[in-house]
Design a protein around this motif. Structure first.
Motif, PDB file in Angstrom:
ATOM      1  N   THR A   1       0.832  -1.208   0.000  1.00 28.57           N
ATOM      2  CA  THR A   1       0.000   0.000   0.000  1.00 28.57           C
ATOM      3  C   THR A   1       0.865   1.255   0.000  1.00 28.57           C
ATOM      4  OG1 THR A   1      -1.751  -1.165   1.201  1.00 28.57           O
ATOM      5  CG2 THR A   1      -1.821   1.247   1.235  1.00 28.57           C
ATOM      6  N   ILE A   2       1.937   1.246   0.798  1.00 32.58           N
ATOM      7  CA  ILE A   2       2.851   2.388   0.838  1.00 32.58           C
ATOM      8  C   ILE A   2       3.450   2.630  -0.540  1.00 32.58           C
ATOM      9  CG2 ILE A   2       5.078   3.192   1.763  1.00 32.58           C
ATOM     10  CD1 ILE A   2       4.226   1.822   4.441  1.00 32.58           C
ATOM     11  N   LYS A   3       3.765   1.557  -1.269  1.00 32.94           N
ATOM     12  CA  LYS A   3       4.295   1.705  -2.632  1.00 32.94           C
ATOM     13  C   LYS A   3       3.266   2.378  -3.538  1.00 32.94           C
ATOM     14  CE  LYS A   3       5.661  -2.564  -3.514  1.00 32.94           C
ATOM     15  NZ  LYS A   3       6.287  -3.716  -4.214  1.00 32.94           N
ATOM     16  N   VAL A   4       1.997   1.958  -3.421  1.00 37.07           N
ATOM     17  CA  VAL A   4       0.919   2.568  -4.220  1.00 37.07           C
ATOM     18  C   VAL A   4       0.795   4.051  -3.884  1.00 37.07           C
ATOM     19  CG1 VAL A   4      -1.585   2.625  -4.581  1.00 37.07           C
ATOM     20  CG2 VAL A   4      -0.395   0.440  -4.548  1.00 37.07           C
ATOM     21  N   VAL A   5       0.860   4.375  -2.579  1.00 29.55           N
ATOM     22  CA  VAL A   5       0.724   5.763  -2.131  1.00 29.55           C
ATOM     23  C   VAL A   5       1.844   6.629  -2.705  1.00 29.55           C
ATOM     24  CG1 VAL A   5       0.861   7.277  -0.112  1.00 29.55           C
ATOM     25  CG2 VAL A   5      -0.562   5.215  -0.032  1.00 29.55           C
ATOM     26  N   PHE A   6       3.075   6.175  -2.609  1.00 27.15           N
ATOM     27  CA  PHE A   6       4.208   6.991  -3.075  1.00 27.15           C
ATOM     28  C   PHE A   6       4.294   7.075  -4.598  1.00 27.15           C
ATOM     29  CE2 PHE A   6       5.683   6.580   1.317  1.00 27.15           C
ATOM     30  CZ  PHE A   6       6.078   7.886   1.553  1.00 27.15           C
ATOM     31  N   LYS A   7       3.829   6.021  -5.284  1.00 33.03           N
ATOM     32  CA  LYS A   7       3.849   6.048  -6.748  1.00 33.03           C
ATOM     33  C   LYS A   7       2.642   6.787  -7.321  1.00 33.03           C
ATOM     34  CE  LYS A   7       6.441   1.748  -7.497  1.00 33.03           C
ATOM     35  NZ  LYS A   7       6.366   0.364  -8.006  1.00 33.03           N
ATOM     36  N   GLY A   8       1.598   6.925  -6.489  1.00 35.27           N
ATOM     37  CA  GLY A   8       0.384   7.580  -6.991  1.00 35.27           C
ATOM     38  C   GLY A   8      -0.345   6.748  -8.031  1.00 35.27           C
TER      39      GLY A   8
END
Length: 192
Positions: free
Chosen positions: A182-189
């Motif tokens: 989820t953190i990866k999705v958040v930072f990648k947008g």
């Protein structure tokens, strides 16, 4: 699991103190300047053991959704604001749900909380999904990572099947992996 609840509380307190404390006023200003509307979106969702609760989000759409004719996000795309699209891509609109976690209504990781009408449709097609109600709904889930907002019933069913994988693999390791993804999705947008 007591350990999961303790983690939920500690993580949520940290987010509320170090993120929501400054993010909320900023979001409020932007939403007011763009649409002149309330900062928060609230809606009844179904929680653990079928108990209804009020979910909190930053408002990403203009106007008020229909009460008696629930729509999926695909049906309401014309109501999404420009800033709303940005918030959804980075999952910013979900941050107020950490308050739901502190209230004990949600967990950080768990099945996506649905409205009763859509939950009934999912259970009608996938009866095993009823077992998901043994768990608290989550801010994020495997299905949420894969599909984000369900644009149609078909995607909702696919998302539900991913969440069943979570049910079959309950562990702290699974939770940490979901949080990391989820953190990866958040930072990648890359959310939708």
């Amino acid at each position: 699991m007591l350990g999961k609840r303790i983690f939920d509380i500690i993580f949520s307190v940290l987010v509320c103190v170090f993120v929501l404390s400054w993010l909320t006023p900023l979001i409020a200003i932007i939403i007011f300047l763009e649409s002149g509307e309330n900062i928060f979106f609230t809606q009844e969702r179904i929680g653990r053991f079928g108990k209804p609760f009020t979910i909190y989000k930053f408002k990403s759409m203009k106007g008020v959704p229909p009460v008696n004719d629930p729509l999926l996000s695909n049906d309401e795309k014309n109501r999404i604001t420009k800033f709303g699209k940005f918030m959804r891509a980075y999952r910013i609109d979900e941050f107020p749900q950490f308050v739901n976690v502190l209230l004990g209504e949600m967990s950080i990781v768990g099945p996506r909380p649905e409205r009763q009408q859509f939950l009934d449709k999912v259970i009608a097609k996938i009866p095993k999904y009823k077992e998901m109600q043994q768990l608290k709904p989550g801010i994020t889930s495997i299905g949420q990572i894969k599909y984000g907002y369900a644009d149609n019933t078909s995607q909702m069913l696919k998302r539900a099947r991913y969440d069943l994988i979570y049910l079959d693999n309950l562990s702290y390791w699974t939770d940490f992996k979901v949080i990391f993804d989820t953190i990866k999705v958040v930072f990648k947008g890359t959310g939708k």
